[in-house]
Design an enzyme around this catalytic site. Structure first.
Site, PDB file in Angstrom:
ATOM      1  N   LYS A 115       0.821  -1.216   0.000  1.00  0.00           N
ATOM      2  CA  LYS A 115       0.000   0.000   0.000  1.00  0.00           C
ATOM      3  C   LYS A 115       0.849   1.258   0.000  1.00  0.00           C
ATOM      4  O   LYS A 115       0.455   2.274  -0.560  1.00  0.00           O
ATOM      5  CB  LYS A 115      -0.945   0.018   1.202  1.00  0.00           C
ATOM      6  CG  LYS A 115      -2.098  -0.957   1.075  1.00  0.00           C
ATOM      7  CD  LYS A 115      -3.225  -0.590   2.026  1.00  0.00           C
ATOM      8  CE  LYS A 115      -4.372  -1.572   1.915  1.00  0.00           C
ATOM      9  NZ  LYS A 115      -5.368  -1.386   2.973  1.00  0.00           N
ATOM     10  N   LYS A 208      -9.087 -11.707 -10.083  1.00  0.00           N
ATOM     11  CA  LYS A 208     -10.165 -11.632  -9.098  1.00  0.00           C
ATOM     12  C   LYS A 208     -11.179 -10.560  -9.475  1.00  0.00           C
ATOM     13  O   LYS A 208     -10.793  -9.501  -9.961  1.00  0.00           O
ATOM     14  CB  LYS A 208      -9.551 -11.269  -7.735  1.00  0.00           C
ATOM     15  CG  LYS A 208      -9.918 -12.220  -6.622  1.00  0.00           C
ATOM     16  CD  LYS A 208      -9.147 -11.921  -5.371  1.00  0.00           C
ATOM     17  CE  LYS A 208      -9.900 -10.961  -4.471  1.00  0.00           C
ATOM     18  NZ  LYS A 208      -9.380 -10.923  -3.108  1.00  0.00           N
ATOM     19  N   LYS A 211     -13.403  -4.317  -7.238  1.00  0.00           N
ATOM     20  CA  LYS A 211     -14.044  -3.008  -7.445  1.00  0.00           C
ATOM     21  C   LYS A 211     -13.133  -2.069  -8.220  1.00  0.00           C
ATOM     22  O   LYS A 211     -13.590  -1.090  -8.789  1.00  0.00           O
ATOM     23  CB  LYS A 211     -14.438  -2.386  -6.102  1.00  0.00           C
ATOM     24  CG  LYS A 211     -13.266  -2.165  -5.162  1.00  0.00           C
ATOM     25  CD  LYS A 211     -13.709  -1.462  -3.901  1.00  0.00           C
ATOM     26  CE  LYS A 211     -12.573  -1.344  -2.910  1.00  0.00           C
ATOM     27  NZ  LYS A 211     -12.229  -2.601  -2.236  1.00  0.00           N
TER      28      LYS A 211
HETATM   29  P1  AMP Z   1     -12.167  -5.783  -0.357  1.00  0.00           P
HETATM   30  O1  AMP Z   1     -13.298  -4.960  -0.873  1.00  0.00           O
HETATM   31  O2  AMP Z   1     -11.256  -6.276  -1.421  1.00  0.00           O
HETATM   32  O3  AMP Z   1     -11.475  -5.157   0.838  1.00  0.00           O
HETATM   33  O4  AMP Z   1     -12.822  -7.112   0.222  1.00  0.00           O
HETATM   34  C1  AMP Z   1     -13.789  -7.140   1.250  1.00  0.00           C
HETATM   35  C2  AMP Z   1     -14.106  -8.597   1.531  1.00  0.00           C
HETATM   36  O5  AMP Z   1     -14.623  -9.258   0.376  1.00  0.00           O
HETATM   37  C3  AMP Z   1     -12.882  -9.418   1.965  1.00  0.00           C
HETATM   38  O6  AMP Z   1     -13.264 -10.271   3.024  1.00  0.00           O
HETATM   39  C4  AMP Z   1     -12.503 -10.219   0.737  1.00  0.00           C
HETATM   40  O7  AMP Z   1     -11.940 -11.463   1.092  1.00  0.00           O
HETATM   41  C5  AMP Z   1     -13.837 -10.405   0.014  1.00  0.00           C
HETATM   42  N1  AMP Z   1     -13.635 -10.383  -1.452  1.00  0.00           N
HETATM   43  C6  AMP Z   1     -13.261  -9.330  -2.220  1.00  0.00           C
HETATM   44  N2  AMP Z   1     -13.187  -9.675  -3.529  1.00  0.00           N
HETATM   45  C7  AMP Z   1     -13.517 -10.991  -3.605  1.00  0.00           C
HETATM   46  C8  AMP Z   1     -13.639 -11.931  -4.683  1.00  0.00           C
HETATM   47  N3  AMP Z   1     -13.421 -11.601  -5.962  1.00  0.00           N
HETATM   48  N4  AMP Z   1     -14.008 -13.195  -4.372  1.00  0.00           N
HETATM   49  C9  AMP Z   1     -14.252 -13.564  -3.083  1.00  0.00           C
HETATM   50  N5  AMP Z   1     -14.157 -12.736  -2.032  1.00  0.00           N
HETATM   51  C10 AMP Z   1     -13.802 -11.454  -2.268  1.00  0.00           C
END
Ligand code: AMP
Ligand code: TRP
Length: 345
Positions: A115, A208, A211
């Site tokens: 980061k 993956k 967002k």
């Molecule tokens: P983030 O928005 O990336 O901080 O993710 C928030 C939560 O969503 C975390 O617990 C991640 O493990 C889960 N997450 C984010 N993207 C994915 C994805 N493509 N598949 C499965 N879990 C996800």
């Protein structure tokens, strides 16, 4: 002390939740509520560590995430759902832990390195101390089980190191306080939520769903309406073959694997079951079925989310109520910690 099992997890208040967040985090956390005492925290204090956040957008994101969890089935009367900044015990315990954790430990944190990037001198102190605050989040409730993604494993190891060093630094005081086994803070365990729920991009089965992907076609957002969901699935990348009848047939076909996995997750079934039904079908047929399942499952969640965010006062009330219940657990543990350290009050 035999610690009572208690689930704690934190989520960043980021807007634009998508299907990956829904299947990978929201659904999982809602499931845990059925069997455990759960405390779920929207970590607004962590949200300002990386980059400056527009205050209005931060407020919206906190309410959106709260609404998403409730819409996905979380019961805020059963579990505690609140935002971190309303419970000052987190920040206070984090300060004590700042004096427990060692620079050397934090220097190893890969998330900070990622980061902060090349311009490390310009990173905030908060970004560096992020994992210490995370340890305080968990331990101020004596959390024992922490559902997180794979990427948080290292932070959980640090949390255990901090608990262990605190227990050892104050072992005499801890023993005098009547903890015969010397354990004041538990060594919290990660509950890593499986790879099966790694939802991949609809445009590239090796990436993956995220967002931050520039293409909106790569993800299904929690706020997409039925037509948009159907259109995105229609346009999802696939290969030229039909669906196999066995799971082995999905190997080295990442897009097919992903769509079958999404179908299985949305239907609470297995990939094998899905292939039993659709083996031999063309993608055109399967995509129609997938769109139906996705729309059936997601539109009520969307609608409920929209209803909830239209009444921000009600969301704020839920967060306030959650904070009060969180404080009732955290404050006595913090007070005891301060006494062990030698603070008077
Ligand atoms: P983030 O928005 O990336 O901080 O993710 C928030 C939560 O969503 C975390 O617990 C991640 O493990 C889960 N997450 C984010 N993207 C994915 C994805 N493509 N598949 C499965 N879990 C996800
Ligand atoms: N760092 C976690 C993430 O980015 C969020 C988080 C903050 C957390 N505090 C926590 C997770 C405590 C579990 C427990 O996903």
């Amino acid at each position: 002390m035999a610690f009572k099992p208690r689930v704690f997890s934190g989520m960043q208040p980021t807007g634009n939740l998508h299907l990956g967040n829904y299947l990978g985090a929201l659904v999982r956390w809602v499931e845990m509520e059925k069997t455990h005492e759960c405390i779920y925290c929207i970590v607004d204090m962590h949200a300002i560590t990386a980059a400056w956040q527009d205050p209005k957008e931060l407020q919206t994101a906190i309410r959106d995430v709260t609404a998403a969890y409730i819409a996905a089935g979380l019961d805020p009367r059963k579990s505690i759902l609140f935002n971190q900044s309303q419970v000052s015990a987190h920040a206070e315990l984090a300060w004590i832990f700042n004096c427990t954790a060692r620079l050397g430990w934090l220097n190893r944190m890969t998330q900070f390195k990622e980061k902060a990037g090349k311009d490390r001198e310009n990173a905030s102190i908060g970004l560096y101390g992020y994992p210490v605050l995370m340890a305080a989040d968990i331990l101020v409730y004596r959390g024992t089980h922490v559902p997180v993604g794979e990427d948080q494993k290292q932070h959980l190891e640090l949390t255990r190191d901090i608990a262990q060093k605190f227990n050892s630094d104050y072992r005499k005081e801890i023993a005098e306080a009547g903890y015969t086994d010397g354990e004041f803070f538990p060594l919290a365990e990660p509950v890593i939520m499986g790879t099966a729920t790694r939802v991949m991009s609809l445009r590239d089965g090796t990436k993956k769903m995220s967002k931050s992907d520039a293409s909106d076609l790569s993800r299904i957002n929690m706020t997409d309406d039925a037509d948009t969901i159907a259109r995105k699935i229609q346009k999802a990348k696939t290969d030229a073959e039909g669906l196999p009848s066995e799971e082995a047939g999905l190997a080295s076909r990442p897009e097919a694997d992903n769509l079958v996995g999404i179908y299985a997750a949305l239907k609470d079934t297995t990939k094998l079951e899905v292939l039993r039904e659709f083996g031999g079908s063309q993608f055109s047929t399967f995509k129609k079925a997938l769109a139906d399942v996705a729309v059936t499952r997601l539109t009520p969640v969307n609608a409920e989310m929209r209803r909830l965010v239209s009444d921000p006062a009600e969301i704020d009330r839920i967060l306030k109520d959650g904070s009060e219940r969180a404080r009732a657990i955290a404050e006595p543990i913090l007070a005891e910690t301060k006494r062990l350290v030698g603070f008077i009050g």
